[in-house]
Write a protein that holds these residues in place. Structure first.
Motif, short mmCIF file in Angstrom:
data_model
loop_
_atom_site.label_atom_id
_atom_site.label_comp_id
_atom_site.label_asym_id
_atom_site.label_seq_id
_atom_site.Cartn_x
_atom_site.Cartn_y
_atom_site.Cartn_z
N ASP A 176 22.11 24.23 75.29
CA ASP A 176 22.51 24.86 76.55
C ASP A 176 21.87 26.21 76.77
O ASP A 176 22.20 26.92 77.72
N SER A 177 20.94 26.58 75.86
CA SER A 177 20.27 27.87 76.01
C SER A 177 18.91 27.74 76.66
O SER A 177 18.21 28.75 76.86
N GLN A 178 18.49 26.50 76.95
CA GLN A 178 17.17 26.29 77.56
C GLN A 178 17.19 26.74 79.03
O GLN A 178 18.13 26.41 79.77
N THR A 179 16.19 27.48 79.40
CA THR A 179 16.10 27.98 80.79
C THR A 179 14.97 27.31 81.57
O THR A 179 14.96 27.35 82.79
N GLN A 180 14.00 26.70 80.86
CA GLN A 180 12.87 26.06 81.52
C GLN A 180 13.07 24.54 81.47
O GLN A 180 13.20 23.96 80.39
N THR A 181 13.06 23.93 82.62
CA THR A 181 13.25 22.48 82.71
C THR A 181 12.15 21.87 83.58
O THR A 181 11.53 22.56 84.40
N LEU A 182 11.95 20.57 83.40
CA LEU A 182 10.99 19.81 84.19
C LEU A 182 11.63 18.49 84.60
O LEU A 182 12.45 17.93 83.86
N ALA A 183 11.25 17.99 85.76
CA ALA A 183 11.77 16.72 86.25
C ALA A 183 10.71 16.02 87.08
O ALA A 183 9.90 16.67 87.76
N LEU A 184 10.70 14.70 87.01
CA LEU A 184 9.79 13.90 87.82
C LEU A 184 10.41 13.66 89.20
O LEU A 184 11.43 14.26 89.54
N ALA A 185 9.81 12.77 89.96
CA ALA A 185 10.30 12.50 91.32
C ALA A 185 11.70 11.91 91.32
O ALA A 185 12.41 11.99 92.32
N CYS A 186 12.13 11.37 90.20
CA CYS A 186 13.45 10.78 90.10
C CYS A 186 14.54 11.84 90.01
O CYS A 186 15.73 11.55 90.23
N GLY A 187 14.20 13.08 89.66
CA GLY A 187 15.16 14.17 89.55
C GLY A 187 15.82 14.31 88.20
O GLY A 187 16.66 15.19 88.01
N HIS A 188 15.47 13.47 87.21
CA HIS A 188 16.05 13.57 85.87
C HIS A 188 15.44 14.76 85.14
O HIS A 188 14.25 14.73 84.77
N ALA A 189 16.22 15.80 84.97
CA ALA A 189 15.72 17.04 84.38
C ALA A 189 15.96 17.06 82.87
O ALA A 189 17.02 16.67 82.38
N PHE A 190 14.95 17.56 82.16
CA PHE A 190 15.03 17.76 80.71
C PHE A 190 14.33 19.07 80.39
O PHE A 190 13.49 19.55 81.17
N CYS A 191 14.65 19.63 79.25
CA CYS A 191 14.01 20.89 78.89
C CYS A 191 12.54 20.68 78.60
O CYS A 191 12.10 19.58 78.23
#
Length: 541
Positions: free
Chosen positions: A161-176
């Motif tokens: 829960d300390s991650q501040t940078q995330t990425l997501a594809l067109a589906c919107g599923h975000a991961f660090c």
């Protein structure tokens, strides 16, 4: 073509001993002491021979340019960006025509199948619903109260829960970002994938190139591997392209002449990737190295026969029989037909395999009891033995040249030592002793040709065409052995000049014989001269 075809001496490409002496004399008079005759021969290699095919060598950068051109073409037609065009092409295995037809029929379905966008859901909450909820919040009295702080993002993969940078594809599923980087690295370097789907379960959205490069960051090794995988997929989808099979080589060959299966019945498409002159391979099949002059289909048949255990079975069938009582394998080691099994002590007749007790004194009557069966059995055994002997004749010679070619590394080492010795014992320079290395190169090349001629001869139908083939084969083999003997001679200062001239002349002669062998065989394919004693792929009626 019928087997009564007759050939003139010119068609056969014959040289007798006098012709060879004349050639040697002419070549010697035309050459200077620094071996210019071999340089002239090497210069002629730039001209296409009848047994050669047209092809182009492409670096990885050149292949990437071809990919880029296709992406730009699709991008301009569909009005999409490069990432979308690339994913569409990779989904359709880089078949532009098929992609255009499918996309024009149903762009949404193709985009979803290609992993560009997630499937649409009819009941999914949209932006309007979110706006209405916001307006309702503003109109309610509770909206005047301060909103609670947003909950921290928890990565569904690492639960950090300390991650501040995330990425997501067109589906919107975000991961660090760290999880995305580790996931992509594993898919690329360990699994070798170039179409990488989202990490979310049951999500088919594929990561575009820009996303992959952004997530990998400064990991240049993984980026390089990813780009190589893209190139390999592009090459694998094209009939006109083939990746160099040699380890660590990234070059590609483009050959339109061998793109169809029908073409492989008339040509042997040997190519070179251009990165290294030794990187020769067949464009039409996965057989390692150069297998001229034999066609791909025939070469495959021969290699399969050499690998098949059926030849061992043929030997056993030709030399042994099984006991009728205990089925033990028995080999006849004498002239008497009265056999006794050492395992079960069963006595039987070697001719008819019947019990010996029934033969009495007139044991020859076993043939009259079932004459046809006895004759057929003996004929079958004779045919099996003859078939085995014929196979071994060709296989032993094929294997001998293969073994000699494998020993070429040792021959190169010995030749380099001799070249150094020549410089010490004579006044020849390093350039002037290169005739030895050129001779070894020619011997190695010709042994490869000879090896495959025996595979071809095994399947050739009897007739004048095969006689021509075997005559050229004999002349080449004799010339190669003569040159090999010259290379084994000791270095002596007194005879160095004569040895150098002999090696140079014989190298030219051997090269000429090899060209005659390959050119005549190639002409035979185009003329339909060769007939096979067994069905060959592509030649079925």
């Amino acid at each position: 073509m019928s087997s009564d075809y007759e050939y003139s001496d010119e068609e056969r490409g014959y040289y007798d001993d006098e012709d060879e002496e004349m050639m040697s004399a002419d070549d010697a008079s035309a050459s200077s002491e620094d071996g210019m005759i071999l340089d002239t021969i090497n210069d002629s290699k730039g001209k296409k021979k009848s047994y050669e095919v047209e092809y182009d060598s492409l670096s990885q950068t050149a292949v990437e340019d071809l990919m880029k051109a296709d992406v730009e073409h699709i991008s301009a037609i569909f009005g999409v960006d490069a990432d979308v065009a690339s994913l569409l092409l990779r989904y359709m295995d880089w078949n532009k025509d098929r992609l255009i037809d499918k996309y024009m029929d149903n762009a949404s379905a193709v985009s979803t199948a290609a992993g560009i966008s997630p499937p649409t859901k009819a009941s999914s909450p949209g932006p309007e619903r979110s706006k209405r909820a916001t307006r309702a919040t503003r109109l309610s009295p509770s909206a005047k109260k301060p909103s609670p702080p947003p909950e921290p993002f928890v990565c569904p993969i690492c639960f950090d829960d300390s991650q501040t940078q995330t990425l997501a594809l067109a589906c919107g599923h975000a991961f660090c970002t760290e999880c995305w980087s580790a996931y992509l690295t594993g898919k690329i370097r360990e699994e070798g994938e170039q179409r990488i789907a989202c990490m979310a379960e049951d999500c088919g959205v594929v990561a575009p190139d820009s996303f992959v490069l952004r997530a990998l960051g400064n990991d240049k090794a993984t980026v390089t591997r990813y780009e190589e995988l893209l190139v390999r997929h592009f090459v694998g989808c094209s009939k006109n392209l083939k990746f160099c099979p040699y380890p660590s080589c990234t070059h590609t060959v483009s050959c339109h002449a061998a793109a169809s299966r029908a073409a492989l019945t008339t040509i042997v498409p040997t190519v070179c990737c251009g990165a290294d002159p030794r990187h020769k391979f067949c464009f039409g099949c996965p057989i390692e190295g150069d297998h001229r002059p034999v066609l791909c289909a025939v070469a495959k048949m021969w290699l399969q026969k050499c690998r098949d255990d059926s030849e061992t079975a043929n030997w056993i069938k030709s030399n042994t029989k099984e006991c009728s009582k205990c089925q033990s394998t028995i080999e006849k080691n004498g002239g008497c037909n009265h056999m006794t099994c050492k395992k079960c002590k069963y006595e039987f007749c070697w001719v008819c395999m019947g019990p010996w007790a029934e033969h009495g004194t007139a044991w020859y009557s076993c043939n009259r009891y079932d004459e046809k069966a006895g004759i057929d059995a003996r004929d079958a055994q004779s045919r099996s033995r003859a078939s085995l002997e014929r196979y071994l004749h060709y296989y032993n010679r094929w294997a001998n040249h293969e073994q000699s070619a494998k020993l070429s590394v040792e021959l190169y080492v010995k030749t380099e030592k001799k070249m150094e010795e020549m410089q010490v014992t004579t006044d020849l320079t390093w350039i002037e002793v290169q005739f030895m290395k050129k001779a070894v190169d020619e011997v190695e090349k010709c042994r490869t040709t000879l090896k495959w001629t025996y595979a071809m001869a095994y399947y050739l139908e009897k007739g004048n065409a095969k006689e021509l083939f075997e005559d050229n084969q004999r002349d080449l083999e004799r010339a190669v052995e003569d040159l090999s003997e010259l290379l084994e001679l000791p270095i002596e200062a007194e005879t160095m000049t004569q040895l150098r001239q002999k090696v140079t002349d014989k190298t030219v002669y051997v090269q000429k014989r090899n060209e005659i062998m390959l050119e005549d065989t190639a002409a035979g394919y185009l003329e339909g001269r060769w007939s096979w004693n067994t069905p060959v792929e592509g030649f079925e009626d």
